[in-house]
Design a protein around this motif. Structure first.
Motif, mmCIF file in Angstrom:
data_model
loop_
_atom_site.group_PDB
_atom_site.id
_atom_site.type_symbol
_atom_site.label_atom_id
_atom_site.label_comp_id
_atom_site.label_asym_id
_atom_site.label_seq_id
_atom_site.Cartn_x
_atom_site.Cartn_y
_atom_site.Cartn_z
ATOM 1 N N ARG A 30 33.938 76.291 6.296
ATOM 2 C CA ARG A 30 32.655 76.706 6.284
ATOM 3 C C ARG A 30 31.747 76.142 7.219
ATOM 4 N NH1 ARG A 30 32.671 78.150 0.133
ATOM 5 N NH2 ARG A 30 34.157 80.193 -0.028
ATOM 6 N N ALA A 31 30.526 76.644 7.870
ATOM 7 C CA ALA A 31 29.716 75.979 8.657
ATOM 8 C C ALA A 31 29.061 75.116 7.704
ATOM 9 C CB ALA A 31 29.044 76.820 9.542
ATOM 10 N N ARG A 32 28.455 74.041 8.161
ATOM 11 C CA ARG A 32 27.612 73.108 7.169
ATOM 12 C C ARG A 32 26.197 73.534 7.665
ATOM 13 N NH1 ARG A 32 30.234 67.301 6.720
ATOM 14 N NH2 ARG A 32 32.033 67.852 6.021
ATOM 15 N N ALA A 33 25.240 73.510 6.535
ATOM 16 C CA ALA A 33 23.948 73.872 7.001
ATOM 17 C C ALA A 33 23.129 72.447 7.578
ATOM 18 C CB ALA A 33 23.071 74.034 5.693
ATOM 19 N N VAL A 34 22.270 72.751 8.602
ATOM 20 C CA VAL A 34 21.853 71.582 9.368
ATOM 21 C C VAL A 34 20.497 71.011 8.685
ATOM 22 C CG1 VAL A 34 21.021 70.721 11.543
ATOM 23 C CG2 VAL A 34 22.727 72.290 11.626
ATOM 24 N N SER A 35 20.581 69.810 8.462
ATOM 25 C CA SER A 35 19.386 69.336 7.500
ATOM 26 C C SER A 35 18.125 69.229 8.538
ATOM 27 C CB SER A 35 19.807 67.752 7.069
ATOM 28 O OG SER A 35 18.652 67.118 6.457
ATOM 29 N N ALA A 36 17.146 69.502 7.927
ATOM 30 C CA ALA A 36 15.705 69.775 8.584
ATOM 31 C C ALA A 36 15.068 68.169 8.702
ATOM 32 C CB ALA A 36 14.760 70.719 7.937
ATOM 33 N N ALA A 37 15.695 67.178 8.059
ATOM 34 C CA ALA A 37 15.104 65.920 7.980
ATOM 35 C C ALA A 37 15.156 65.279 9.431
ATOM 36 C CB ALA A 37 15.666 65.151 6.850
ATOM 37 N N PRO A 38 14.058 64.655 9.924
ATOM 38 C CA PRO A 38 14.469 63.876 11.276
ATOM 39 C C PRO A 38 15.210 62.667 11.238
ATOM 40 C CG PRO A 38 12.154 63.492 10.351
ATOM 41 C CD PRO A 38 12.898 64.539 9.510
ATOM 42 N N ALA A 39 16.041 62.365 12.121
ATOM 43 C CA ALA A 39 16.763 61.440 12.218
ATOM 44 C C ALA A 39 15.903 59.697 11.888
ATOM 45 C CB ALA A 39 17.505 60.995 13.648
ATOM 46 N N ALA A 40 14.809 59.776 12.183
ATOM 47 C CA ALA A 40 13.876 58.497 12.003
ATOM 48 C C ALA A 40 13.726 58.203 10.499
ATOM 49 C CB ALA A 40 12.554 58.632 12.743
ATOM 50 N N ALA A 41 13.986 59.401 9.651
ATOM 51 C CA ALA A 41 13.455 59.210 8.092
ATOM 52 C C ALA A 41 14.580 58.507 7.503
ATOM 53 C CB ALA A 41 13.328 60.446 7.564
ATOM 54 N N VAL A 42 15.819 58.480 8.173
ATOM 55 C CA VAL A 42 17.023 57.762 7.516
ATOM 56 C C VAL A 42 16.898 56.274 7.933
ATOM 57 C CG1 VAL A 42 19.541 57.806 7.354
ATOM 58 C CG2 VAL A 42 18.367 59.798 7.585
ATOM 59 N N LYS A 43 16.879 55.404 6.799
ATOM 60 C CA LYS A 43 16.850 53.882 7.188
ATOM 61 C C LYS A 43 18.226 53.555 7.001
ATOM 62 C CE LYS A 43 15.090 49.754 5.245
ATOM 63 N NZ LYS A 43 14.342 49.212 3.884
ATOM 64 N N ALA A 44 18.501 52.666 8.064
ATOM 65 C CA ALA A 44 19.872 52.053 8.193
ATOM 66 C C ALA A 44 19.929 50.705 7.311
ATOM 67 C CB ALA A 44 20.261 51.790 9.711
ATOM 68 N N ASP A 45 20.671 50.726 6.588
ATOM 69 C CA ASP A 45 20.847 49.182 6.009
ATOM 70 C C ASP A 45 21.564 48.425 6.884
ATOM 71 O OD1 ASP A 45 20.780 47.371 3.853
ATOM 72 O OD2 ASP A 45 22.382 48.040 2.765
ATOM 73 N N THR A 46 20.872 47.361 7.470
ATOM 74 C CA THR A 46 21.386 46.382 8.470
ATOM 75 C C THR A 46 21.657 44.837 7.917
ATOM 76 O OG1 THR A 46 19.221 45.636 9.150
ATOM 77 C CG2 THR A 46 20.251 47.585 10.365
ATOM 78 N N GLU A 47 21.327 44.868 6.753
ATOM 79 C CA GLU A 47 21.385 43.617 5.912
ATOM 80 C C GLU A 47 22.738 43.465 5.192
ATOM 81 O OE1 GLU A 47 18.073 42.004 3.565
ATOM 82 O OE2 GLU A 47 16.802 42.652 4.728
ATOM 83 N N MET A 48 23.596 42.277 5.677
ATOM 84 C CA MET A 48 24.691 42.338 4.734
ATOM 85 C C MET A 48 24.549 41.539 3.574
ATOM 86 S SD MET A 48 28.210 40.959 6.346
ATOM 87 C CE MET A 48 28.666 42.068 7.489
ATOM 88 N N THR A 49 25.082 42.010 2.466
ATOM 89 C CA THR A 49 25.116 41.297 1.285
ATOM 90 C C THR A 49 25.939 40.016 1.413
ATOM 91 O OG1 THR A 49 24.795 43.237 0.203
ATOM 92 C CG2 THR A 49 25.368 41.225 -1.183
ATOM 93 N N THR A 50 25.365 38.987 1.002
ATOM 94 C CA THR A 50 26.347 37.712 0.867
ATOM 95 C C THR A 50 26.431 37.213 -0.569
ATOM 96 O OG1 THR A 50 25.421 37.252 3.065
ATOM 97 C CG2 THR A 50 26.498 35.283 1.714
ATOM 98 N N ILE A 51 27.414 36.842 -1.122
ATOM 99 C CA ILE A 51 27.725 36.341 -2.368
ATOM 100 C C ILE A 51 28.046 34.784 -2.295
ATOM 101 C CG2 ILE A 51 28.985 36.358 -4.455
ATOM 102 C CD1 ILE A 51 29.432 39.635 -3.808
ATOM 103 N N VAL A 52 27.490 33.946 -2.923
ATOM 104 C CA VAL A 52 27.723 32.599 -2.945
ATOM 105 C C VAL A 52 28.201 32.319 -4.280
ATOM 106 C CG1 VAL A 52 27.077 30.205 -2.649
ATOM 107 C CG2 VAL A 52 26.077 32.463 -1.217
ATOM 108 N N VAL A 53 29.486 31.561 -4.474
ATOM 109 C CA VAL A 53 29.970 31.114 -5.594
ATOM 110 C C VAL A 53 30.013 29.606 -5.709
ATOM 111 C CG1 VAL A 53 31.914 31.279 -7.067
ATOM 112 C CG2 VAL A 53 31.461 33.087 -5.866
#
Length: 68
Positions: A30-53
């Protein structure tokens, strides 16, 4: 007909029949519905989580105590 002699042909025929049946009963995607949200509204998570033991190393006496 000796079934042991023709086991390879029986298995191949069973697999082919299963494949054909699966393809015949499959739904069309089936065809997927296209989202009306603009691409700029999606925030990319660019920070990598670092775990220090951190911790202290065990001495030889502590290791021997744990092993006992």
């Amino acid at each position: 007909m000796n079934i042991v002699k023709n086991m390879e042909a029986v298995v191949i025929a069973a697999v082919a029949l299963t494949f054909v049946t699966a393809m015949a009963s499959a739904e069309a995607p089936r065809a997927r519905a296209v989202s009306a949200a603009p691409a700029a509204a999606v925030k990319a998570d660019t920070e990598m989580t670092t775990i220090v033991v951190t911790g202290k190393r065990l001495t030889a006496a502590q290791k021997a105590n744990l092993a006992a």
